[in-house]
Design an enzyme around this catalytic site. Structure first.
Site, short mmCIF file in Angstrom:
data_model
loop_
_atom_site.label_atom_id
_atom_site.label_comp_id
_atom_site.label_asym_id
_atom_site.label_seq_id
_atom_site.Cartn_x
_atom_site.Cartn_y
_atom_site.Cartn_z
CE LYS A 261 6.96 23.35 5.40
NZ LYS A 261 7.31 23.96 4.10
CE1 TYR B 57 5.14 19.76 0.98
CE2 TYR B 57 7.06 18.81 2.07
CZ TYR B 57 6.06 19.77 2.00
OH TYR B 57 5.98 20.75 2.98
CG PHE C 242 12.64 22.56 -5.00
CD1 PHE C 242 11.76 22.03 -4.07
CD2 PHE C 242 12.11 23.22 -6.11
CE1 PHE C 242 10.39 22.16 -4.22
CE2 PHE C 242 10.74 23.35 -6.28
CZ PHE C 242 9.87 22.82 -5.32
NE ARG D 47 -2.49 27.17 1.79
CZ ARG D 47 -1.43 26.63 1.17
NH1 ARG D 47 -0.75 25.62 1.72
NH2 ARG D 47 -1.01 27.12 0.03
CB THR E 21 4.78 29.07 -1.30
OG1 THR E 21 3.51 28.41 -1.43
CG2 THR E 21 5.89 28.03 -1.22
NE ARG F 156 4.64 28.93 4.54
CZ ARG F 156 4.03 28.17 3.64
NH1 ARG F 156 3.28 28.72 2.69
NH2 ARG F 156 4.14 26.85 3.68
CG ASN G 30 7.73 27.69 3.60
OD1 ASN G 30 7.81 26.64 4.23
ND2 ASN G 30 7.18 27.76 2.41
CG HIS H 30 2.09 21.20 4.97
ND1 HIS H 30 1.98 21.36 3.61
CD2 HIS H 30 1.01 20.46 5.35
CE1 HIS H 30 0.89 20.75 3.18
NE2 HIS H 30 0.28 20.19 4.22
CD GLU I 51 -2.03 17.74 3.33
OE1 GLU I 51 -2.21 18.62 4.20
OE2 GLU I 51 -1.57 18.00 2.20
#
Ligand code: ADP
Length: 156
Positions: free
Chosen positions: A13, A53, A61, A89, A95, A106, A116, A119, A130
């Site tokens: 990100k 998303y 948010f 993951r 998260t 993270r 964070n 993704h 995805e």
């Protein structure tokens, strides 16, 4: 359960780019033995963020999340490995970086839920959708590495 070779989708990100953590994040996946089969920079369009998303569009948010995801290009990657969806993951962590296990990307490198860093697909179905969303077939590369026997094969 027998392990399977899976592909999973990563987005590094904008906060990782801003904080010069791109190499560190990529390295953590490489060191696990995950194979990078696709990698590119891309500017996400509003439509892409909305699709990606979709489960969050009603959240308060969401507006700032969308703006954040479009601040800089993201680095999109497809990683291949044994049970890579769950493995990745685990490496990424939960998260909320303050609740993530120490040793995860993270937990080690971030503190704030919105920023964070990464993704990662969270299920077989999500990974399939995805990978297709962000990569064309000819942007994904199947190739052999001399380390495949250790990372993917009998392990000896
Ligand atoms: P994950 O990224 O761990 O799969 P989600 O799909 O629930 O988690 O959320 C997607 C992203 O939205 C998170 O990684 C985070 O950047 C952002 N986000 C989630 N919850 C919040 C929140 N309460 N406030 C701000 N941003 C959030």
């Amino acid at each position: 359960m027998p392990s399977t070779i899976q592909r999973t989708l990563i987005l590094i990100k904008p906060d990782a780019l801003q904080r010069d953590l791109l190499g560190e994040v990529v390295q953590r996946f490489e060191r696990k033995g995950l194979k990078i089969v696709g990698m590119k920079f891309m500017h996400l369009s509003e439509g892409m963020v909305d699709e990606h998303y979709a489960h969050l569009v009603a959240k308060s948010f969401y507006g700032s999340l969308k703006q954040f995801m479009m601040q800089t290009p993201v680095c999109a990657m497809v990683l291949e490995g044994l049970d890579s969806i769950d493995s990745v993951r685990k490496i990424v962590g939960s998260t909320n970086p303050r609740e993530a296990d120490a040793g995860t990307i993270r937990a080690d490198l971030s503190m704030n839920v919105p920023s964070n860093l990464v993704h990662a697909s969270d299920s077989v179905d999500a990974a399939a959708a995805e990978v297709k969303r962000f990569f064309k077939d000819d942007e994904l590369f199947a190739y052999e590495k001399i380390t495949d026997r250790y990372a993917f094969g009998e392990g000896v």
